[in-house]
Write a protein that holds these residues in place. Sequence first.
Motif, short mmCIF file in Angstrom:
data_model
loop_
_atom_site.label_atom_id
_atom_site.label_comp_id
_atom_site.label_asym_id
_atom_site.label_seq_id
_atom_site.Cartn_x
_atom_site.Cartn_y
_atom_site.Cartn_z
N VAL A 25 12.55 1.64 -2.56
CA VAL A 25 13.99 1.42 -2.55
C VAL A 25 14.45 1.34 -3.99
N LYS A 26 15.46 2.13 -4.32
CA LYS A 26 15.94 2.20 -5.71
C LYS A 26 17.42 1.91 -5.78
N ASN A 27 17.81 1.40 -6.92
CA ASN A 27 19.22 1.26 -7.25
C ASN A 27 19.43 2.03 -8.54
N GLY A 28 19.97 3.23 -8.41
CA GLY A 28 20.03 4.12 -9.57
C GLY A 28 18.63 4.58 -9.92
N ASN A 29 18.23 4.40 -11.16
CA ASN A 29 16.89 4.80 -11.59
C ASN A 29 15.88 3.66 -11.53
N SER A 30 16.31 2.50 -11.08
CA SER A 30 15.45 1.32 -11.06
C SER A 30 14.89 1.08 -9.65
N THR A 31 13.58 0.91 -9.58
CA THR A 31 12.93 0.60 -8.31
C THR A 31 12.91 -0.92 -8.13
N CYS A 32 13.35 -1.39 -6.97
CA CYS A 32 13.37 -2.83 -6.71
C CYS A 32 12.36 -3.23 -5.65
N ILE A 33 12.01 -2.30 -4.75
CA ILE A 33 11.01 -2.57 -3.70
C ILE A 33 10.10 -1.35 -3.60
N LYS A 34 8.81 -1.59 -3.57
CA LYS A 34 7.86 -0.51 -3.35
C LYS A 34 6.77 -1.02 -2.42
N ALA A 35 6.40 -0.20 -1.45
CA ALA A 35 5.40 -0.61 -0.47
C ALA A 35 4.49 0.56 -0.13
N THR A 143 1.84 -7.90 -7.46
CA THR A 143 1.79 -7.06 -6.26
C THR A 143 1.03 -7.78 -5.16
N TYR A 144 1.64 -7.86 -3.98
CA TYR A 144 0.91 -8.37 -2.81
C TYR A 144 -0.10 -7.31 -2.39
N HIS A 145 -1.37 -7.70 -2.27
CA HIS A 145 -2.43 -6.74 -1.94
C HIS A 145 -3.25 -7.28 -0.78
N CYS A 146 -3.37 -6.51 0.30
CA CYS A 146 -4.15 -6.95 1.46
C CYS A 146 -4.77 -5.73 2.14
N VAL A 147 -6.08 -5.57 1.94
CA VAL A 147 -6.80 -4.47 2.59
C VAL A 147 -7.01 -4.78 4.07
N SER A 148 -7.26 -6.04 4.38
CA SER A 148 -7.54 -6.45 5.76
C SER A 148 -6.34 -6.19 6.66
N ALA A 149 -6.62 -6.02 7.94
CA ALA A 149 -5.54 -5.84 8.92
C ALA A 149 -4.79 -7.15 9.09
N THR A 150 -3.48 -7.08 9.03
CA THR A 150 -2.61 -8.24 9.21
C THR A 150 -1.69 -7.97 10.38
N VAL A 159 2.94 -5.83 15.25
CA VAL A 159 2.88 -4.84 14.17
C VAL A 159 1.66 -5.19 13.33
N THR A 160 0.75 -4.23 13.17
CA THR A 160 -0.46 -4.46 12.39
C THR A 160 -0.43 -3.62 11.13
N PHE A 161 -0.42 -4.30 9.98
CA PHE A 161 -0.46 -3.63 8.69
C PHE A 161 -1.90 -3.61 8.18
N SER A 162 -2.24 -2.60 7.40
CA SER A 162 -3.53 -2.56 6.73
C SER A 162 -3.38 -1.78 5.43
N ASP A 163 -4.34 -1.99 4.51
CA ASP A 163 -4.31 -1.34 3.20
C ASP A 163 -2.92 -1.47 2.56
N MET A 164 -2.42 -2.70 2.54
CA MET A 164 -1.05 -2.92 2.06
C MET A 164 -1.01 -3.31 0.60
N ARG A 165 -0.13 -2.65 -0.15
CA ARG A 165 0.26 -3.06 -1.49
C ARG A 165 1.78 -3.02 -1.52
N LEU A 166 2.38 -4.14 -1.94
CA LEU A 166 3.82 -4.28 -1.80
C LEU A 166 4.36 -5.17 -2.91
N GLU A 167 5.55 -4.85 -3.38
CA GLU A 167 6.21 -5.72 -4.36
C GLU A 167 7.72 -5.61 -4.21
#
Length: 415
Positions: A25-35, A143-150, A159-167
Motif C-alpha cells: 500500500v502506497k501513498n504517492g511514492n512512499s510505501t506504508c504497508i508491505k506484506a 518486520t513481523y516475521h513468522c514462517v510457522s502457520a498462524t 484464515v491460516t497464514f504462513s511464511d509471513m513477513r509484514l510491516e
Amino acid sequence: MKLYGVFIISWFAVLGCIQAVTLEVKNGNSTCIKAEFSALFSITYNTSSSTRTVEVSLPDSTTVDSGSSSCGTDSSLPWLVAVFGSGHALGLSFSTNGSLYSVANLTLQYNLSDSSIFPEANSSDVVTVVSASVGIWAAINTTYHCVSATTVRVAGETVTFSDMRLEAYMPGNDLSSSETVCMADQSITTAPPTTASTSTTSAPVTAPTPAGPPDRGTYSISNSNGTVCLLARMGLQLNVSHFSISQNKTIQEIFNLSPNRTNPSGSCEASSATLVLTQEGTTTLNFTFTLNSTTSKYHLSGINLLANWPDMTAPFSASNTSLDYLRSTLGRSYMCNAEQTLLVVPTFSLNTFRLQVQPFGVTTNQFATAEECQMDQDQMLIPIIVGAALAGLVLIVLIAYLIGRKRSHAGYQTI
C-alpha cells in the motif's frame, strides 16, 4: 497524494506448489504497508441438504483494492485490503501505541453466489466476518516475521497464514532488516551454544516477587450510537515469564494493571465483543468474548497480551483464541469476587480480582443480575457449613447435658 497498490506473485515448491503473494500500500511514492505471505481460508456454508466446508488459497488473481486500502490518518487506521475472485476480500487494519504496531482487525468477505467456490450454496449473500483477536504484532520499525502457520479464527471461519513477513508504519519503501519473530518460530528456534555450562537442563525460572492485589478498574465500551454495550469491573494482575536484562536470566514478573493509567477501547458485534486495555504504550491486553446465539451463552474466548517492559530483551507477545473462561448467560453478568487464575499460555497467566463483566445485553448502562463463579458459591457455603456444624455441636452438648441431669435426678430419687 494518490494511493495505489502493487501486487507481485511468487511461487515456492514445498510438497507441491504453495502460493505466496506480496502486497503493498502506497501513498504517492512512499510505501506504508508491505506484506508477503501465503493464506488459506477454511469456510463452512450451507447447501439445501447439508453443511460443507471448503478450503481456498489466496489466488494469483488477487489485487490490492486501492479504494479501500489506506495509509491512515489522524482519525482513521491504515488498511490493507486484498480482493480476489467474485466479490471476495481479505482486509487487515493496523494500530500502534508508539512502540508497537499490530493487526487491529482482520476482515474476511466471501460471496456465496460464487459457485466455483461454493457449489450448491443455498444463499447468494455476501458474508463479512471480523476478528479483533489476531495476535500479529511487532516493534515499530521492525518486520513481523513468522514462517510457522498462524491460524486466526474469524467467527466460524479460519484464515491460516504462513511464511509471513509484514510491516506497517514503514520508515522506508522496503521491509526493515530488523525483525520481530513470532512466538511460534521462537519456540522451535535452537538457542545459540554457550561455553558457560554443559548442562542439558533448562535454565531455572526465578520466582516472582510478591505483589499486592491490583486496584479495581471500571471499563466500558460504547457502540456507534453511543450506547454502552460492554461493562467490566475488575482488578488485573499479569504473570509473565521473560528473560531479564538486569538479572541475565528468565524470571516471572508480576505486573498490576493500573486503572488510572489504562485506556479502554474495543467493539461490540452481534456474536463477539472486544475489550482492549492499553497502559502507557507499554502494555496492551485484549479480551475477546463470544456469544453462542443457539444456547444464549457467552464466554471469554480469547486473550492477547503485547508487552514492552524496560527489563525485557525483546517485546513479549502471547495469544490464545481457544479459551473457555467466564461463562454466563445472555442478559446476565458474570461475577467472581474470588481471585481467579486464567492460564493463557505457559509463559503468561492472568489473575483477576473482584471481577464483574457483561459483554452482551447491557441495558441502562448497568450490570444485569450476576451469575456467580463456583469459587464464590463455595465460599458462601463455608460459613453455612461451619454455622450448621456449630449448631449441631451445641445441640449435642445440650442433649448430653439434659440426659446427664435426668440421670442425676433419678439417682437422688433412689436414695
